[in-house]
Scaffold this active site. Structure first.
Site, PDB file in Angstrom:
ATOM      1  N   ASP A  15      23.403   2.378 -51.379  1.00 20.84           N
ATOM      2  CA  ASP A  15      23.595   3.594 -51.889  1.00 20.84           C
ATOM      3  C   ASP A  15      24.969   3.477 -52.651  1.00 20.84           C
ATOM      4  O   ASP A  15      25.717   2.617 -52.333  1.00 20.84           O
ATOM      5  CB  ASP A  15      23.710   4.845 -50.902  1.00 20.84           C
ATOM      6  CG  ASP A  15      24.171   6.270 -51.623  1.00 20.84           C
ATOM      7  OD1 ASP A  15      23.365   6.622 -52.621  1.00 20.84           O
ATOM      8  OD2 ASP A  15      24.963   6.780 -51.215  1.00 20.84           O
ATOM      9  N   SER A  16      25.321   4.536 -53.444  1.00 18.19           N
ATOM     10  CA  SER A  16      26.716   4.660 -54.231  1.00 18.19           C
ATOM     11  C   SER A  16      27.803   4.984 -53.334  1.00 18.19           C
ATOM     12  O   SER A  16      28.964   4.797 -53.403  1.00 18.19           O
ATOM     13  CB  SER A  16      26.707   5.665 -55.302  1.00 18.19           C
ATOM     14  OG  SER A  16      26.200   6.882 -54.687  1.00 18.19           O
ATOM     15  N   CYS A  78      19.657   5.340 -53.143  1.00 16.98           N
ATOM     16  CA  CYS A  78      20.431   6.394 -54.011  1.00 16.98           C
ATOM     17  C   CYS A  78      19.551   6.746 -55.241  1.00 16.98           C
ATOM     18  O   CYS A  78      18.783   5.791 -55.923  1.00 16.98           O
ATOM     19  CB  CYS A  78      21.709   5.542 -54.708  1.00 16.98           C
ATOM     20  SG  CYS A  78      22.661   6.590 -55.895  1.00 16.98           S
ATOM     21  N   GLU A 157      30.273  16.303 -49.476  1.00 14.46           N
ATOM     22  CA  GLU A 157      31.454  15.555 -48.931  1.00 14.46           C
ATOM     23  C   GLU A 157      32.709  16.208 -48.273  1.00 14.46           C
ATOM     24  O   GLU A 157      33.248  15.644 -47.399  1.00 14.46           O
ATOM     25  CB  GLU A 157      32.077  14.692 -50.158  1.00 14.46           C
ATOM     26  CG  GLU A 157      30.757  13.921 -50.918  1.00 14.46           C
ATOM     27  CD  GLU A 157      31.163  12.526 -50.758  1.00 14.46           C
ATOM     28  OE1 GLU A 157      32.318  12.189 -50.368  1.00 14.46           O
ATOM     29  OE2 GLU A 157      30.271  11.622 -50.890  1.00 14.46           O
ATOM     30  N   CYS A 189      18.707  13.831 -54.236  1.00 16.76           N
ATOM     31  CA  CYS A 189      19.909  13.263 -54.003  1.00 16.76           C
ATOM     32  C   CYS A 189      19.962  13.143 -52.628  1.00 16.76           C
ATOM     33  O   CYS A 189      19.767  13.920 -51.522  1.00 16.76           O
ATOM     34  CB  CYS A 189      20.905  14.165 -54.524  1.00 16.76           C
ATOM     35  SG  CYS A 189      22.587  13.561 -54.344  1.00 16.76           S
ATOM     36  N   HIS A 191      22.700  13.368 -50.542  1.00 18.17           N
ATOM     37  CA  HIS A 191      23.427  14.155 -49.873  1.00 18.17           C
ATOM     38  C   HIS A 191      22.661  15.743 -49.684  1.00 18.17           C
ATOM     39  O   HIS A 191      23.047  16.216 -48.598  1.00 18.17           O
ATOM     40  CB  HIS A 191      24.406  14.536 -51.001  1.00 18.17           C
ATOM     41  CG  HIS A 191      25.594  13.494 -51.019  1.00 18.17           C
ATOM     42  ND1 HIS A 191      25.191  12.343 -51.633  1.00 18.17           N
ATOM     43  CD2 HIS A 191      26.996  13.554 -50.930  1.00 18.17           C
ATOM     44  CE1 HIS A 191      26.368  11.570 -51.498  1.00 18.17           C
ATOM     45  NE2 HIS A 191      27.551  12.306 -51.088  1.00 18.17           N
TER      46      HIS A 191
HETATM   47  N1  DGL Z   1      23.720   8.680 -54.163  1.00 21.10           N
HETATM   48  C1  DGL Z   1      23.709   9.728 -55.104  1.00 21.10           C
HETATM   49  C2  DGL Z   1      21.994  10.034 -55.443  1.00 21.10           C
HETATM   50  O1  DGL Z   1      21.505  10.018 -54.407  1.00 21.10           O
HETATM   51  C3  DGL Z   1      24.529  10.870 -54.949  1.00 21.10           C
HETATM   52  C4  DGL Z   1      26.068  10.325 -55.083  1.00 21.10           C
HETATM   53  C5  DGL Z   1      26.453   9.890 -56.645  1.00 21.10           C
HETATM   54  O2  DGL Z   1      26.590  10.721 -57.527  1.00 21.10           O
HETATM   55  O3  DGL Z   1      26.861   8.683 -56.393  1.00 21.10           O
HETATM   56  O4  DGL Z   1      22.010  10.588 -56.343  1.00 21.10           O
END
Ligand code: DGL
Length: 270
Positions: A15-16, A78, A157, A189, A191
């Protein structure tokens, strides 16, 4: 790189940043004996507002890193990376690749009776139309309403999971989606599963929320079963976390995402 994935090898998840830990959490519950290597690109997060070229470049680097760990399955946790770079990963990977968008699309279709589905995600995910392609690829008659929710990632976050500001923000984003009388809302997403109680409250009891983390764990279990790749080991699995920035923040926020304490956090210096 071995031609055949080894059942004893770990699963690679990336993931990011910390968000993909919601997928890891679901995997730990669904597949309690599988070891996992997680990669969170904490130095370069957020991806959701970056260009397709940049995201594809970062995604390639991460996938290659995990493939060197000889993972038996790669999971793009992600949504943003899955939206714009899933094919890049599939092209380079000798092991199977799963992504959250595919998983979310299949679950949304299984959940919806009215064929009116809503999707929320980062601006890059929504602008890519990846969910629309995935859903309409299976059922062209679905009426899909998408909404980019740029502010939700920073609110999560910050830990404002049940805060009046988050509630008002979510209400504003959901208004046009709910006006379409959807019966299913995809949390597109990593999050957003942490906002599930708040989002369910705002969406109302008639809307089913699709958590792509749970859907992903189910798909992973099915794929491992179909390919004979479930680990035969009944020993405690090993979890390793690779990050690109100092691990302190990852550790604190990560424990919230994972719902348990985090050890074996390593910093990757690129
Ligand atoms: N992990 C990203 C997603 O699922 C969200 C966070 C980001 O913007 O990097 O889209």
């Amino acid at each position: 790189m071995p031609a055949d994935p080894n059942p004893l090898s770990p699963i690679g998840v990336f993931d990011s940043g910390v968000g993909g830990l919601t997928v890891v959490r679901a995997l730990m519950e669904r597949l309690p004996f599988e070891s996992i290597h997680y990669f969170g690109d904490t130095a370069r997060v957020p991806y959701g507002v970056k260009s397709v070229q940049t995201i594809a470049h970062y995604t390639t680097q991460i996938a290659e890193f995990l493939l060197e760990k000889r993972v038996k399955l790669l999971i793009i946790a992600c949504n943003t990376m899955a939206a714009v770079a899933a094919q890049v990963v599939r092209d380079l990977s000798p092991t199977p690749v799963l992504d959250v968008i595919e998983a979310g699309a299949v679950s949304a279709l299984a959940a919806s009776r009215s064929r009116r589905i809503g999707v929320i995600g980062t601006p890059t995910t929504i602008n890519s139309n990846a969910y629309a392609r995935a859903i309409h690829g299976i059922d062209a008659d679905v009426r899909l309403t998408s909404q980019a929710c740029a502010l939700l990632v920073p609110l999560v976050e910050e830990g404002w999971l049940d805060h009046p500001v988050t509630r008002l923000t979510a209400r504003e984003y959901l208004r046009p989606v709910l006006a379409e009388r959807i019966d299913t809302l995809v949390l597109g997403c990593t999050h957003y599963p942490l906002l599930k109680p708040l989002l369910q409250d705002e969406a109302g009891p008639d809307v089913t929320l699709v958590d792509s983390a749970e859907a992903m764990a189910e798909q992973a279990a099915q794929l491992l079963g179909a390919r004979g790749l479930h680990t035969p080991s009944r020993a405690a699995p090993e979890y390793h976390y690779w990050v690109t920035d100092v691990p302190l923040r990852f550790q604190t926020i990560g424990e919230r995402f994972l719902g348990r304490s985090l050890s074996h956090v390593h910093v990757v210096q690129w």
